[in-house]
Motif scaffolding. Structure first.
Motif, short mmCIF file in Angstrom:
data_model
loop_
_atom_site.label_atom_id
_atom_site.label_comp_id
_atom_site.label_asym_id
_atom_site.label_seq_id
_atom_site.Cartn_x
_atom_site.Cartn_y
_atom_site.Cartn_z
N GLN A 50 0.85 -1.19 0.00
CA GLN A 50 0.00 0.00 0.00
C GLN A 50 0.89 1.24 0.00
N GLU A 51 0.31 2.35 -0.38
CA GLU A 51 1.06 3.60 -0.41
C GLU A 51 0.62 4.50 0.73
N VAL A 63 -4.38 1.74 -1.73
CA VAL A 63 -3.95 0.92 -2.87
C VAL A 63 -5.13 0.87 -3.82
N ASP A 65 -6.64 -0.95 -7.31
CA ASP A 65 -6.58 -2.05 -8.28
C ASP A 65 -7.33 -1.63 -9.53
N ARG A 135 -2.88 10.54 -5.29
CA ARG A 135 -2.18 9.24 -5.28
C ARG A 135 -3.03 8.17 -5.95
N ARG A 138 -2.74 8.67 -9.64
CA ARG A 138 -1.42 8.26 -10.13
C ARG A 138 -1.32 6.74 -10.20
N GLN A 139 -1.85 6.05 -9.17
CA GLN A 139 -1.83 4.59 -9.19
C GLN A 139 -2.67 4.04 -10.34
N ALA A 142 -0.80 4.33 -13.52
CA ALA A 142 0.30 3.36 -13.60
C ALA A 142 -0.19 1.93 -13.83
N LYS A 143 -1.40 1.62 -13.34
CA LYS A 143 -1.88 0.23 -13.38
C LYS A 143 -2.91 -0.04 -14.46
#
Length: 147
Positions: A50-51, A63, A65, A135, A138-139, A142-143
Motif C-alpha cells: 500500500q502507499e 492501494v 486495483d 495518489r 497516479r496509481q 500506472a496500473k
C-alpha cells in the motif's frame, strides 16, 4: 467544477453534503468514517503493498486495483482515532470504486474542496484528502490496462 466532469458516484456524495446545513456536514463525514470498506485480505498486514499518504497526519494507506476491464477499486486504511481522515478515505473508496480508469483520471483535483467542508475542517485535512485523490489517480494511471 463542471457537474459533467464528476462521475455520478462522486456527484451523489457531493450533493449529499451540500444538501445539508453546514453545521451538519461534519456528522455526515463521521458516518462515512464508519462505512470505510475493509481492505481485501491480500493487503491485510502488508503495508508494503500500500502507499502511505504523507499529506495526512494520521497513518493513511491506499492501494488501487484496476481489473482487466479497466474498472477501478480503491482500498484505504485509516485509524478509527482519526475519524475525519477516515471519512475522507471512505468517500474516495466508495466514490472511485466501480469507475473506469478514465473516469477516475478525469475526477477534478479540486473535488475535496467541492463537498462543502472547507469551513468545517482544517485546510490540512482537505489537503490530506486531495493527497489521497492524487495518489489514487497516479496509481490508476500506472496500473491501467495496457500501461
Amino acid at each position: 467544477m463542471t457537474a459533467t466532469a464528476l462521475p455520478a458516484s462522486l456527484a451523489d456524495i457531493r450533493d449529499e453534503f451540500l444538501e445539508l446545513p453546514e453545521d451538519e456536514r461534519l456528522q455526515l463525514l463521521l458516518e462515512f468514517a464508519n462505512e470505510l470498506p475493509a481492505i481485501p485480505a491480500e493487503y491485510e498486514g502488508h503495508p508494503e503493498l500500500q502507499e502511505r499518504v504523507v499529506e495526512c497526519q494520521s497513518p493513511v494507506y491506499i492501494v488501487v486495483d484496476v481489473d482487466d476491464d479497466d474498472v477501478v477499486a480503491m482500498h484505504a486504511t485509516a485509524p478509527r482515532e482519526a475519524p475525519t481522515t477516515r471519512g475522507f478515505a471512505s468517500i474516495l473508496a466508495q466514490g472511485l470504486t466501480g469507475l473506469t480508469a478514465d473516469q477516475v483520471l478525469a475526477v477534478p483535483s479540486d473535488f475535496p474542496q467541492s463537498i462543502g467542508l472547507t469551513r468545517a475542517v482544517s485546510p490540512l485535512r482537505i489537503s490530506g484528502m486531495t493527497g489521497m485523490l492524487m495518489r489514487a489517480k497516479r496509481q490508476v494511471a500506472a496500473k491501467r490496462r495496457g500501461a
